[in-house]
Write an enzyme that holds these catalytic residues in place. Sequence first.
Site, PDB file in Angstrom:
ATOM      1  N   GLY A   8      42.273  39.616  46.060  1.00 46.74           N
ATOM      2  CA  GLY A   8      41.926  39.637  47.474  1.00 46.74           C
ATOM      3  C   GLY A   8      42.042  38.295  48.146  1.00 46.74           C
ATOM      4  O   GLY A   8      42.610  37.276  47.474  1.00 46.74           O
ATOM      5  N   ASN A   9      41.358  38.190  49.240  1.00 50.28           N
ATOM      6  CA  ASN A   9      41.453  36.893  50.070  1.00 50.28           C
ATOM      7  C   ASN A   9      40.804  35.886  49.439  1.00 50.28           C
ATOM      8  O   ASN A   9      41.156  34.606  49.727  1.00 50.28           O
ATOM      9  CB  ASN A   9      41.269  37.336  51.410  1.00 50.28           C
ATOM     10  CG  ASN A   9      42.067  38.320  52.260  1.00 50.28           C
ATOM     11  OD1 ASN A   9      43.357  37.626  52.265  1.00 50.28           O
ATOM     12  ND2 ASN A   9      41.628  39.365  52.372  1.00 50.28           N
ATOM     13  N   ARG A  11      39.120  36.026  45.957  1.00 54.21           N
ATOM     14  CA  ARG A  11      38.904  35.971  44.582  1.00 54.21           C
ATOM     15  C   ARG A  11      39.996  36.891  43.893  1.00 54.21           C
ATOM     16  O   ARG A  11      40.311  37.904  44.448  1.00 54.21           O
ATOM     17  CB  ARG A  11      37.492  36.555  44.165  1.00 54.21           C
ATOM     18  CG  ARG A  11      36.292  35.524  44.665  1.00 54.21           C
ATOM     19  CD  ARG A  11      35.085  35.632  44.063  1.00 54.21           C
ATOM     20  NE  ARG A  11      34.599  37.473  44.189  1.00 54.21           N
ATOM     21  CZ  ARG A  11      33.909  37.931  43.456  1.00 54.21           C
ATOM     22  NH1 ARG A  11      33.042  37.431  42.516  1.00 54.21           N
ATOM     23  NH2 ARG A  11      33.400  39.321  43.985  1.00 54.21           N
ATOM     24  N   LYS A  13      40.027  39.618  40.820  1.00 51.92           N
ATOM     25  CA  LYS A  13      38.868  40.158  40.046  1.00 51.92           C
ATOM     26  C   LYS A  13      39.853  41.022  38.970  1.00 51.92           C
ATOM     27  O   LYS A  13      40.741  41.461  39.478  1.00 51.92           O
ATOM     28  CB  LYS A  13      38.305  41.307  40.672  1.00 51.92           C
ATOM     29  CG  LYS A  13      37.044  40.774  41.385  1.00 51.92           C
ATOM     30  CD  LYS A  13      36.427  41.248  42.780  1.00 51.92           C
ATOM     31  CE  LYS A  13      37.583  40.794  43.885  1.00 51.92           C
ATOM     32  NZ  LYS A  13      36.819  41.502  45.171  1.00 51.92           N
ATOM     33  N   ASP A 125      43.807  47.503  48.684  1.00 54.02           N
ATOM     34  CA  ASP A 125      42.517  47.412  48.015  1.00 54.02           C
ATOM     35  C   ASP A 125      41.623  48.696  48.508  1.00 54.02           C
ATOM     36  O   ASP A 125      40.798  49.041  47.963  1.00 54.02           O
ATOM     37  CB  ASP A 125      41.965  46.095  48.254  1.00 54.02           C
ATOM     38  CG  ASP A 125      42.068  45.677  49.660  1.00 54.02           C
ATOM     39  OD1 ASP A 125      42.693  46.220  50.550  1.00 54.02           O
ATOM     40  OD2 ASP A 125      41.163  44.746  50.091  1.00 54.02           O
ATOM     41  N   ARG A 126      41.745  48.823  50.011  1.00 49.01           N
ATOM     42  CA  ARG A 126      40.816  49.786  50.491  1.00 49.01           C
ATOM     43  C   ARG A 126      41.256  51.135  49.889  1.00 49.01           C
ATOM     44  O   ARG A 126      40.362  52.022  49.654  1.00 49.01           O
ATOM     45  CB  ARG A 126      41.011  49.834  51.970  1.00 49.01           C
ATOM     46  CG  ARG A 126      40.647  48.721  52.822  1.00 49.01           C
ATOM     47  CD  ARG A 126      41.025  48.629  54.226  1.00 49.01           C
ATOM     48  NE  ARG A 126      40.433  49.662  55.168  1.00 49.01           N
ATOM     49  CZ  ARG A 126      41.018  49.924  56.181  1.00 49.01           C
ATOM     50  NH1 ARG A 126      41.912  49.334  56.600  1.00 49.01           N
ATOM     51  NH2 ARG A 126      40.430  50.853  56.788  1.00 49.01           N
ATOM     52  N   THR A 151      35.575  38.862  52.516  1.00 53.18           N
ATOM     53  CA  THR A 151      35.903  38.029  53.626  1.00 53.18           C
ATOM     54  C   THR A 151      36.233  38.825  54.942  1.00 53.18           C
ATOM     55  O   THR A 151      35.804  38.340  56.017  1.00 53.18           O
ATOM     56  CB  THR A 151      37.458  37.258  53.159  1.00 53.18           C
ATOM     57  OG1 THR A 151      37.565  36.789  51.928  1.00 53.18           O
ATOM     58  CG2 THR A 151      37.992  36.546  54.141  1.00 53.18           C
TER      59      THR A 151
END
Length: 289
Positions: A8-9, A11, A13, A125-126, A151
Amino acid sequence: MMILIDSGNSRIKLGTFSETAHAARLAAQAVSPDGAAIAAAPIGRRDTESAAFDNTDIAAVDAWLAALPVRPLGAIGVNVAGDKQGDAIAAAFARQGVTVRWLRAQGEAYGLTNRYAQPQQLGADRWASLVGVTAHQDFGHGPFLLACFGTATTLDTVGPDNVFEGGMILPGPALMKTSLVSGTANLPLADGAVVDFPTDTHQAIASGVAAAQAGALMRQWLAGCRHYGQPPAVFVAGGGWPEVADETRRLLAEAAAVIHCSVAPIEMLEHPVLDGLAHIAATQAAEVS
């Protein structure tokens, strides 16, 4: 074992998915004491805890991979942090002999139909999160709204027919606050209480941010009520949720009272992207076997 990656922007994971452990758990839960079929644990739930690192800390990814007790067979993931970040993560995995396969949103796959005009434009991701939530609804489901407060804040709606109708993007709570610091001469990084009538700058900013986040969620919830003729269930995720949770619950309760309907308890999801990736890994493994 497969590695699951949510880049992600802010982190990175990571999680793992074990096909063997997952199959054994499903078999153990597949039949109730009276012999009737029952709902197993939702397909694709991860079998170990996840890890999270700052997205600049590729060395931590290296160390995490090196410490795994079993060498992974491969890795699948989603990356919304740009090609440079994706290449850096893939290189860390390559140093451990693991190939990463980055996934993109699809028009129709894994039980979800994506109504974006250009399906691959939907953030991966969505898409993975929605795949996961859709898959984890036992015996069908009503409409639901997935709100992720990271974010960026995203608000996505899926109907009972597993069709993703569309969604909204706005700055997340922390980004809203920092934008006021960087874009103005005198406003501070706020740390105030959320109140109806703020009487200092910190309260004013904190209350404004919470109202904007909760108001956007309420807007989409009401749109779902009109569209489906019933209130959507609400799932939430992300590190920004705690600071807007009370305001969101309050506004939803007030909206529900006005339109004379009930609001189901909001369900917090720990890692919806990784859960969606685990469902995809389980589905792909089943197709191969």
